[in-house]
Design a protein around this motif. Sequence first.
Motif: not given
Length: 263
Positions: A182-184, A190-195, A214-219, A222-229
């Motif tokens: 998985i690659r973020i 940046q999209k998550y940061y703004q939203a 905040t990039s490391p925490r956002i990453r 997002l990684l957790q969202q990718q592996v969520n399912s």
Amino acid sequence: MKRHAQTGKLAAFAALMVCMCTTSFAQNPQPTPPPQALVQPKTASETPVVLDRVIAIVNGDVLLQSDVREEMRVAVLQPISVPAGQNTEVNAAQRLIRRSLILRQMKEQKQIDYSVSDDEVKKSLAELRTEIPICRQIGCSTEEGWNAFLKANGITEQEAEDRWRQRLEILKFINTRFGAGIRISRQDIQKYYQASVVPAFEKLKEKPPTLDSTSPRIREILLQQQVNSLLRDWLLSLREQGSVQIIDPAYGKSSGLDEDDGG
């Protein structure tokens, strides 16, 4: 159940987050005996007083109502705080159940070291202190402000460190087991940061932290969202194997909300 989290205790996601970012999932409660309760002995002049209540049994360990309330209390230790309306007993119980299932698997897979160093914990906590929105108002970046924040929420410094260490270890486990390939992208961050990040601070009329900080925490989120399912299906299979028994039927339901961690 009052055991240390490192040994599989159901104590204090995401959040995920999981801290942990898994979605709470419902379990249709099986016929079970009435919820058990710890009560004070009844005397001739007193009626029994319920001191605590057994909510569920996970991997042979009991989950008490007091554990659920403790989890709700320490939910403030999240980069993106759990909204008050979503920090319910049911959702807190689901977070504890997920965390317990993950911790058991981590314990059984001894060939992989998921431990984190003291320096990693301190560095990550220092970053957290600049990311919790309410912390910006009381200056958590200073020791005085951080101690005031912990005291206001009834959390000791050791409790915060232990919980954050556990969260980092769970993140490491999830990344190792489900994050391969998985690659973020920078654009995703940046999209998550703004939203999400910027609006949270603007609502408090505070200047948001920088994208780089905040990039490391956002990453992580997002990684957790990718592996969520993948994670959700895996946890569901563990539940179906009989690892979880809901004693109080009210706690067999969940809101289905996405959260940032199993921790």
